[in-house]
Design an enzyme around this catalytic site. Sequence first.
Site, PDB file in Angstrom:
ATOM      1  N   ASP A  13     -45.742 -32.995 -26.085  1.00 52.53           N
ATOM      2  CA  ASP A  13     -46.528 -32.013 -26.852  1.00 52.53           C
ATOM      3  C   ASP A  13     -47.806 -31.595 -26.130  1.00 52.53           C
ATOM      4  OD1 ASP A  13     -44.748 -32.062 -29.051  1.00 52.53           O
ATOM      5  OD2 ASP A  13     -45.748 -33.832 -29.876  1.00 52.53           O
ATOM      6  N   ARG A  93     -56.883 -42.289 -34.740  1.00 54.42           N
ATOM      7  CA  ARG A  93     -57.113 -40.842 -34.669  1.00 54.42           C
ATOM      8  C   ARG A  93     -58.572 -40.436 -34.878  1.00 54.42           C
ATOM      9  NH1 ARG A  93     -53.132 -40.098 -31.413  1.00 54.42           N
ATOM     10  NH2 ARG A  93     -51.108 -39.769 -32.344  1.00 54.42           N
ATOM     11  N   ASP A 122     -51.180 -36.437 -38.251  1.00 55.86           N
ATOM     12  CA  ASP A 122     -52.289 -36.497 -37.301  1.00 55.86           C
ATOM     13  C   ASP A 122     -53.130 -35.225 -37.281  1.00 55.86           C
ATOM     14  OD1 ASP A 122     -51.778 -39.090 -36.600  1.00 55.86           O
ATOM     15  OD2 ASP A 122     -50.393 -38.556 -34.994  1.00 55.86           O
ATOM     16  N   SER A 170     -40.195 -40.545 -30.201  1.00 51.50           N
ATOM     17  CA  SER A 170     -41.601 -40.180 -30.165  1.00 51.50           C
ATOM     18  C   SER A 170     -42.377 -41.455 -30.479  1.00 51.50           C
ATOM     19  CB  SER A 170     -41.863 -39.095 -31.203  1.00 51.50           C
ATOM     20  OG  SER A 170     -43.250 -38.974 -31.391  1.00 51.50           O
TER      21      SER A 170
HETATM   22  N1  ARG Z   1     -46.295 -42.249 -39.375  1.00 47.88           N
HETATM   23  C1  ARG Z   1     -47.374 -42.832 -38.663  1.00 47.88           C
HETATM   24  C2  ARG Z   1     -48.667 -42.190 -39.040  1.00 47.88           C
HETATM   25  O1  ARG Z   1     -48.687 -41.147 -39.614  1.00 47.88           O
HETATM   26  C3  ARG Z   1     -47.163 -42.891 -37.193  1.00 47.88           C
HETATM   27  C4  ARG Z   1     -47.091 -41.625 -36.444  1.00 47.88           C
HETATM   28  C5  ARG Z   1     -46.912 -41.966 -35.022  1.00 47.88           C
HETATM   29  N2  ARG Z   1     -46.539 -40.886 -34.176  1.00 47.88           N
HETATM   30  C6  ARG Z   1     -45.481 -40.904 -33.367  1.00 47.88           C
HETATM   31  N3  ARG Z   1     -45.329 -39.940 -32.536  1.00 47.88           N
HETATM   32  N4  ARG Z   1     -44.590 -41.851 -33.395  1.00 47.88           N
HETATM   33  O2  ARG Z   1     -49.702 -42.739 -38.776  1.00 47.88           O
END
Ligand code: ARG
Length: 392
Positions: A13, A93, A122, A170
């Site tokens: 990305d 984040r 995110d 991912s």
């Molecule tokens: N679902 C989790 C969150 O919203 C993890 C997201 C992680 N991203 C990934 N690309 N695996 O915090």
Amino acid sequence: MEKVVLAFSGGLDTSVCIKLLEEKYEMDVITACVDVGQPREEIDRPASVADEVGSLKHYTIDAQEEFVEDFIFKAIKANAIYEGYSLSTALARPLIAMKIVELAKKEGANAIAHGCTGKGNDQFRFESVIRSMSDCKVIAPIRDLNLTRTEEMEYAKSCGIPLPADKHYSIDENLWGRAIEGDALEDPMVEPPEDAFSWTQPIEKTPDKAQDLTIEFEKGIPNSINDEKLFPLDLISKCNEIAGMHGIGRVDIIEDRIIGLKSREIYETPAALLLITAHKALEQLVLTREELKFGEIASNTYSEIIYNGMWHDPLREDLDQLFDNMQKRVTGQVKLKLHKGSLRVIGRKSPYSLYQEEVVSFEDKALDQREIAGMVKHYGIQAAAYNKICKK
Ligand code: ARG
């Protein structure tokens, strides 16, 4: 040309974002990778990709210690878990966003970009923090252009962006956990293939012998393992290593995202599981029933705030103060047994323990049993009345 700072991980990305920002948005791109404990190659790779794709400048920002001390430790004190997820990505984040804002100020950039899609959490976490700390314009190229992964891949190939090797999942990884999504995992009935995991051993490969660990806490903060004092960063790494070796910390859940979508999430969070389990065990010993009961409510609210990216909501600070005050007595040791994927609390002690062995003991006479009879006699007085009056 306008300058933009891109939060850059070197993944698909954000790599695509560099080129999009240059070509479609006609901006000068400064990339920055914030180190929150991801593996070494995820720090080195962004630097080389940034170089290859041609960002104006690339920064690596070490935020590991801040991540442990200002985020992970708060999460431990709060026993922060959302729907079974110990919030690794969600906690990192805001810190990444803060670092990017700082850099944008330093570089005189008036825009900040991130590689989030429009489906995940995110985007909320980044943007709420960016907006609360700066007036920078926020750009999300993948979301703006409604790109799919396949389209991103094609675009990357067409402009010679190097793709991460063989990444069908991912993955987001930091010191507090590893999140794995996508590919075969999108079918919630499919068992996660072994290649999704890297921090935790499959049970067949875990040691046959159980291992006992003693974790010591001071005011809610873990500071030593088996009487060995450790720096915060080392302590978390070591917990990940030991618990992971015993196959502890695999999580497979259906999670409710901020926008309401349900998603199948796989996590490896050995240290989080170990430390929060130990922390809760110590709290049971030193906090009152009322504190524990309210602590649970506060913990749920706190976890939701973190998950939802509301780091700067004053309620988060209010709750931190509540937890800090409760943690004044969360000092002591917890003994755990790790074996074949199971984690058991087998002992706890604290100078602030409210457990009175002498009084609770069957041999004690100081608490005169006869005095309790009156307390028992009228216990459940309302239920008794209901049964007699209303159930006739
Ligand atoms: N679902 C989790 C969150 O919203 C993890 C997201 C992680 N991203 C990934 N690309 N695996 O915090």
